[in-house]
Design a protein around this motif. Structure first.
Motif, PDB file in Angstrom:
ATOM      1  N   VAL A  44     -76.422   8.257  -8.535  1.00  0.00           N
ATOM      2  CA  VAL A  44     -76.280   9.710  -8.629  1.00  0.00           C
ATOM      3  C   VAL A  44     -75.414  10.141  -7.463  1.00  0.00           C
ATOM      4  O   VAL A  44     -75.892  10.319  -6.348  1.00  0.00           O
ATOM      5  N   PHE A  45     -74.121  10.242  -7.738  1.00  0.00           N
ATOM      6  CA  PHE A  45     -73.209  10.373  -6.608  1.00  0.00           C
ATOM      7  C   PHE A  45     -73.247  11.743  -5.949  1.00  0.00           C
ATOM      8  O   PHE A  45     -72.788  11.903  -4.843  1.00  0.00           O
ATOM      9  N   TRP A  46     -73.868  12.754  -6.613  1.00  0.00           N
ATOM     10  CA  TRP A  46     -74.027  14.055  -5.943  1.00  0.00           C
ATOM     11  C   TRP A  46     -74.747  13.882  -4.618  1.00  0.00           C
ATOM     12  O   TRP A  46     -74.534  14.617  -3.682  1.00  0.00           O
ATOM     13  N   ARG A  47     -75.648  12.909  -4.605  1.00  0.00           N
ATOM     14  CA  ARG A  47     -76.497  12.764  -3.425  1.00  0.00           C
ATOM     15  C   ARG A  47     -75.730  12.277  -2.212  1.00  0.00           C
ATOM     16  O   ARG A  47     -76.231  12.324  -1.105  1.00  0.00           O
ATOM     17  N   LEU A  48     -74.492  11.831  -2.449  1.00  0.00           N
ATOM     18  CA  LEU A  48     -73.660  11.465  -1.304  1.00  0.00           C
ATOM     19  C   LEU A  48     -73.352  12.693  -0.464  1.00  0.00           C
ATOM     20  O   LEU A  48     -73.028  12.590   0.713  1.00  0.00           O
ATOM     21  N   ILE A  49     -73.499  13.880  -1.077  1.00  0.00           N
ATOM     22  CA  ILE A  49     -73.349  15.120  -0.307  1.00  0.00           C
ATOM     23  C   ILE A  49     -74.361  15.125   0.833  1.00  0.00           C
ATOM     24  O   ILE A  49     -74.044  15.486   1.966  1.00  0.00           O
ATOM     25  N   ASP A  50     -75.592  14.674   0.518  1.00  0.00           N
ATOM     26  CA  ASP A  50     -76.630  14.640   1.553  1.00  0.00           C
ATOM     27  C   ASP A  50     -76.256  13.687   2.681  1.00  0.00           C
ATOM     28  O   ASP A  50     -76.548  13.942   3.846  1.00  0.00           O
ATOM     29  N   VAL A  51     -75.630  12.572   2.291  1.00  0.00           N
ATOM     30  CA  VAL A  51     -75.201  11.617   3.316  1.00  0.00           C
ATOM     31  C   VAL A  51     -74.182  12.288   4.244  1.00  0.00           C
ATOM     32  O   VAL A  51     -74.298  12.227   5.468  1.00  0.00           O
ATOM     33  N   LEU A  52     -73.208  12.971   3.635  1.00  0.00           N
ATOM     34  CA  LEU A  52     -72.183  13.641   4.439  1.00  0.00           C
ATOM     35  C   LEU A  52     -72.788  14.730   5.315  1.00  0.00           C
ATOM     36  O   LEU A  52     -72.481  14.831   6.504  1.00  0.00           O
ATOM     37  N   LEU A  53     -73.683  15.538   4.723  1.00  0.00           N
ATOM     38  CA  LEU A  53     -74.335  16.595   5.505  1.00  0.00           C
ATOM     39  C   LEU A  53     -75.141  15.984   6.649  1.00  0.00           C
ATOM     40  O   LEU A  53     -75.137  16.505   7.765  1.00  0.00           O
ATOM     41  N   GLY A  54     -75.813  14.864   6.352  1.00  0.00           N
ATOM     42  CA  GLY A  54     -76.599  14.176   7.378  1.00  0.00           C
ATOM     43  C   GLY A  54     -75.710  13.753   8.530  1.00  0.00           C
ATOM     44  O   GLY A  54     -76.026  13.995   9.711  1.00  0.00           O
ATOM     45  N   ILE A  55     -74.564  13.170   8.201  1.00  0.00           N
ATOM     46  CA  ILE A  55     -73.638  12.733   9.248  1.00  0.00           C
ATOM     47  C   ILE A  55     -73.142  13.942  10.042  1.00  0.00           C
ATOM     48  O   ILE A  55     -73.035  13.905  11.271  1.00  0.00           O
ATOM     49  N   GLY A  56     -72.938  15.055   9.323  1.00  0.00           N
ATOM     50  CA  GLY A  56     -72.539  16.290   9.991  1.00  0.00           C
ATOM     51  C   GLY A  56     -73.576  16.739  11.009  1.00  0.00           C
ATOM     52  O   GLY A  56     -73.235  17.075  12.159  1.00  0.00           O
ATOM     53  N   VAL A  57     -74.839  16.732  10.609  1.00  0.00           N
ATOM     54  CA  VAL A  57     -75.912  17.159  11.510  1.00  0.00           C
ATOM     55  C   VAL A  57     -76.013  16.214  12.705  1.00  0.00           C
ATOM     56  O   VAL A  57     -76.222  16.646  13.844  1.00  0.00           O
ATOM     57  N   ILE A  58     -75.815  14.912  12.452  1.00  0.00           N
ATOM     58  CA  ILE A  58     -75.828  13.942  13.556  1.00  0.00           C
ATOM     59  C   ILE A  58     -74.736  14.328  14.575  1.00  0.00           C
ATOM     60  O   ILE A  58     -74.984  14.395  15.781  1.00  0.00           O
ATOM     61  N   GLY A  59     -73.544  14.611  14.019  1.00  0.00           N
ATOM     62  CA  GLY A  59     -72.430  14.981  14.893  1.00  0.00           C
ATOM     63  C   GLY A  59     -72.737  16.233  15.704  1.00  0.00           C
ATOM     64  O   GLY A  59     -72.520  16.275  16.920  1.00  0.00           O
ATOM     65  N   TYR A  60     -73.312  17.207  15.025  1.00  0.00           N
ATOM     66  CA  TYR A  60     -73.674  18.460  15.687  1.00  0.00           C
ATOM     67  C   TYR A  60     -74.680  18.211  16.809  1.00  0.00           C
ATOM     68  O   TYR A  60     -74.540  18.733  17.923  1.00  0.00           O
ATOM     69  N   GLY A  61     -75.677  17.397  16.519  1.00  0.00           N
ATOM     70  CA  GLY A  61     -76.698  17.054  17.517  1.00  0.00           C
ATOM     71  C   GLY A  61     -76.071  16.384  18.727  1.00  0.00           C
ATOM     72  O   GLY A  61     -76.410  16.691  19.876  1.00  0.00           O
ATOM     73  N   LEU A  62     -75.134  15.481  18.478  1.00  0.00           N
ATOM     74  CA  LEU A  62     -74.500  14.755  19.578  1.00  0.00           C
ATOM     75  C   LEU A  62     -73.657  15.693  20.442  1.00  0.00           C
ATOM     76  O   LEU A  62     -73.627  15.568  21.662  1.00  0.00           O
ATOM     77  N   ILE A  63     -73.012  16.652  19.768  1.00  0.00           N
ATOM     78  CA  ILE A  63     -72.218  17.623  20.530  1.00  0.00           C
ATOM     79  C   ILE A  63     -73.125  18.462  21.428  1.00  0.00           C
ATOM     80  O   ILE A  63     -72.864  18.662  22.610  1.00  0.00           O
ATOM     81  N   LYS A  64     -74.243  18.904  20.834  1.00  0.00           N
ATOM     82  CA  LYS A  64     -75.227  19.678  21.604  1.00  0.00           C
ATOM     83  C   LYS A  64     -75.713  18.905  22.820  1.00  0.00           C
ATOM     84  O   LYS A  64     -76.008  19.458  23.870  1.00  0.00           O
ATOM     85  N   LYS A  65     -75.810  17.624  22.631  1.00  0.00           N
ATOM     86  CA  LYS A  65     -76.359  16.753  23.663  1.00  0.00           C
ATOM     87  C   LYS A  65     -75.272  16.382  24.674  1.00  0.00           C
ATOM     88  O   LYS A  65     -75.567  15.838  25.733  1.00  0.00           O
ATOM     89  N   HIS A  66     -74.033  16.658  24.330  1.00  0.00           N
ATOM     90  CA  HIS A  66     -72.879  16.240  25.130  1.00  0.00           C
ATOM     91  C   HIS A  66     -72.894  14.747  25.358  1.00  0.00           C
ATOM     92  O   HIS A  66     -72.749  14.257  26.470  1.00  0.00           O
ATOM     93  N   TYR A  67     -73.158  14.012  24.290  1.00  0.00           N
ATOM     94  CA  TYR A  67     -73.202  12.553  24.427  1.00  0.00           C
ATOM     95  C   TYR A  67     -72.234  11.936  23.435  1.00  0.00           C
ATOM     96  O   TYR A  67     -72.260  12.258  22.248  1.00  0.00           O
ATOM     97  N   ILE A  68     -71.353  11.079  23.932  1.00  0.00           N
ATOM     98  CA  ILE A  68     -70.458  10.361  23.024  1.00  0.00           C
ATOM     99  C   ILE A  68     -70.953   8.920  22.924  1.00  0.00           C
ATOM    100  O   ILE A  68     -70.960   8.203  23.929  1.00  0.00           O
ATOM    101  N   PRO A  69     -71.415   8.516  21.747  1.00  0.00           N
ATOM    102  CA  PRO A  69     -71.970   7.164  21.618  1.00  0.00           C
ATOM    103  C   PRO A  69     -70.884   6.125  21.884  1.00  0.00           C
ATOM    104  O   PRO A  69     -69.726   6.296  21.496  1.00  0.00           O
ATOM    105  N   SER A  70     -71.263   5.043  22.543  1.00  0.00           N
ATOM    106  CA  SER A  70     -70.322   3.946  22.766  1.00  0.00           C
ATOM    107  C   SER A  70     -70.212   3.135  21.479  1.00  0.00           C
ATOM    108  O   SER A  70     -70.980   3.331  20.531  1.00  0.00           O
ATOM    109  N   LEU A  71     -69.280   2.218  21.444  1.00  0.00           N
ATOM    110  CA  LEU A  71     -69.091   1.373  20.270  1.00  0.00           C
ATOM    111  C   LEU A  71     -70.357   0.575  19.969  1.00  0.00           C
ATOM    112  O   LEU A  71     -70.775   0.447  18.819  1.00  0.00           O
ATOM    113  N   VAL A  72     -70.980   0.080  21.036  1.00  0.00           N
ATOM    114  CA  VAL A  72     -72.203  -0.709  20.849  1.00  0.00           C
ATOM    115  C   VAL A  72     -73.304   0.161  20.237  1.00  0.00           C
ATOM    116  O   VAL A  72     -74.014  -0.261  19.327  1.00  0.00           O
TER     117      VAL A  72
END
Lengths: 262, 325
Positions: free
Chosen positions: A116-144
């Motif tokens: 059900v490929f609509w649900r990939l929207i949730d994956v994208l939104l999830g990644i968006g929220v992760i990004g937002y959280g990281l920005i709030k935290k001022h943390y850039i994850p390393s490659l590891v």
């Protein structure tokens, strides 16, 4: 392996065409996905009006966790939820016959035929929220950090898949377990929050017995740079062991398949 | 192509009784009964043969076919199909065979059949050129052109069956198992499907094993039949021989200008005597003699000699049993 990628792509294409038959679903799905994540973020905000820590996690941390939860749930709803309950139908109605005559791994087929490929929207939104959280935290994850994150979230997905598969494979004997996915829902909902939030025996159960919390907490912690190599490796190993078990059990169960009479 | 030796299959069946008390009791202590679905069946089918598999419901036809297709694990006995042991479910084996079940569909319901064909193309790893060639051929033979882009759910049963056949043949299987392929189809479509099967078999030398309830399928398609009853193979041989053995008579219909007053019963069993027409059941070896007798001595308009209908033959076979086959 390349072959299976090609088949997976073909499944995806067929499902895409199938879903486009009902175009109106697109808008509905889009709205419900945005609404769902919006409410979730709002809930977290409400919590943090009262406190600035939740089980040892700050606001930004919890956002990352929420993002991981949403991503993982999107992956599950994309590939697993459409398929796992269907196995029961295949056994009950005997359409598994066709699957077993196809020159592909039958477990692969029953696991990924319907997407059900609509649900990939949730994956994208999830990644968006992760990004937002990281920005709030001022943390850039390393490659590891990112690598450990990918390993742990993959391990979580494989673990959920294997457990679900093990459960559904029992339908070869117990043809009337009506839709067990609700068990997964309630179990998985607990993964929305930090384990540290839970107290006493609930916490112990969610950590060791039904590691729902660990499933999302570990990838989130990895991304925040607080990973532990040993636990990550154990998670990956555990996932592989369960995957192997699920496969063995599937092969074993096929011997008992009696097929519905025509 | 297909070799089967001493094949057995038994199922453990839960004995169910009706009523509340019994239902509760069965929860605690279930009784099982062993049902032997297939008992000691042996046969060989050569490449390119079309063999009809007959028998009443529950005789074990489908069970045997499913074992041949590798779906069911035999309790004992040996099977090889094209040199493979079906239950090992090797990829090479699956690529050389195909299964069509009249009552189960492999087409994707909401989208046109072409999409299912494309999924099968990927699964069977058919290259573009072969796929196009095979598809063109099947589209022509089965007259699929107008159906390819309609959603499967909007097709009629007959149209769907033709698409099922195409989906099953895209990878050019060497062995084809057809389980009730014409079930529920109207006479015209049945005829179409049969003609297709015959043509396809002739063209590609595909080995075909077919089960059917319709005698028409069997008489139109198969030279050889296997009859199974209560899990045992009771006849395996030519259809003509079966007819001769079980029905040692023919149906003789004679039309006269004026029906003569003769002792009909001396010629054979009387089926019907009506205005200007006599229908008799005459022993095979006497058919020639009787018909020439009437032709010489009476004014005959028309004479018609027929084999008895297949249904009649088979019904007799099950009633009377096969003594020496």
């Amino acid at each position: 392996m390349r072959r299976y990628v090609r088949i997976f792509r073909e499944f995806f294409r067929a499902c895409f065409v199938e879903e486009l038959e009902y175009r109106s679903e697109f808008l509905g799905n889009l709205i419900s996905s945005f609404f769902g994540i919006g409410i979730a973020v709002l809930t977290v905000n409400i919590f943090f009006y009262q406190t600035d820590q939740l089980g040892g996690w700050t606001y930004a941390d919890v956002l990352v966790l929420l993002g991981v939860f949403n991503t993982l749930r999107g992956m599950i709803d994309f590939a697993l939820r459409p398929n796992m309950p269907r196995l029961l139908e295949h056994v009950r109605r005997g359409t598994l016959d066709y699957i077993l005559t196809k020159p592909v791994d039958s477990m692969f087929y029953v696991s990924f035929r319907h997407l059900v490929f609509w649900r990939l929207i949730d994956v994208l939104l999830g990644i968006g929220v992760i990004g937002y959280g990281l920005i709030k935290k001022h943390y850039i994850p390393s490659l590891v950090d990112v690598i450990v994150f990918i390993v742990t979230i993959a391990a979580s997905f494989v673990l959920i898949y294997s457990l679900w598969m093990l459960l559904m494979t029992t339908s070869f004997w117990v043809i009337r377990i009506d839709d067990l996915s609700f068990i997964f829902d309630s179990f998985f909902e607990t993964a929305r929050f930090p384990v540290g939030m839970y107290r006493g025996w609930v916490r112990i159960v969610l950590t060791y017995v039904l590691p729902a919390a660990v499933i999302t907490n570990m990838p989130a912690l990895s991304l925040l740079g607080k990973w532990n190599m040993a636990t990550a490796l154990i998670a990956a190993l555990l996932a592989l062991v369960f995957l192997w078990l699920a496969r063995r059990f599937w092969r074993f169960a096929l011997r008992f398949y009696t097929s519905a009479s025509s | 192509m297909i070799h089967v030796k001493h094949l057995h299959k038994s199922f453990r069946v839960h004995v169910r009784q009706t009523g509340w008390l019994e239902a509760i009791r069965s929860l605690l202590n279930r009784e099982y009964r062993l049902v032997e679905a297939v008992k000691d069946i042996s046969f060989t089918i050569e490449k390119g043969e079309i063999v009809g598999f007959l028998g009443p419901n529950g005789a074990g036809k489908t069970t045997t076919m499913k074992m041949l297709a590798g779906l069911l694990h035999p309790t004992s006995g040996e099977i090889t199909v094209g040199g493979f042991v079906p239950f090992e479910q090797k990829t090479e084996f699956k690529k050389m065979m195909s299964l069509v079940m009249g009552q189960k569909s492999q087409l994707i319901w909401d989208i046109p059949p072409m999409e299912t064909f494309l999924v099968n193309k990927a699964i069977y790893e058919i290259d573009d050129r072969t796929f196009q060639q095979t598809l063109d051929e099947l589209v022509e033979l089965l007259e699929l052109a107008p159906l390819l882009d309609k959603p499967t759910r909007s097709l009629s049963l007959g149209q769907r069956m033709r698409c099922e056949l195409a989906a099953a043949l895209l990878h050019r299987p060497k062995v084809l198992f057809l389980d009730e392929p014409t079930i529920g189809l109207d006479v015209h479509t049945q005829e179409k499907v049969r003609r297709f099967i015959v043509d396809y078999n002739r063209e590609h030398e595909t080995t075909i094993l077919l089960t059917s309830h319709y005698m028409g399928d069997v008489t139109a398609l198969c030279d050889r039949v296997m009859i199974i009853n209560h899990g045992t193979l009771i006849y395996d041989g030519e259809l003509d021989v079966l007819t001769e053995k079980l029905a040692p008579y023919k149906r003789l219909e004679i039309r006269f200008a004026n029906i003569p007053a003769v002792p009909w019963e001396n010629y054979g069993e009387i089926v019907e005597i009506e205005d200007g027409k006599a229908t008799l059941r005459v022993a095979r070896e006497k058919v020639a003699e009787v018909s020439s007798h009437f032709l010489q001595h009476f004014h005959v308009h028309d004479i018609n000699i027929q084999d008895p209908p297949m249904e009649e033959v088979i019904t007799r076979a099950f009633q009377e049993g096969f003594n020496d086959s």
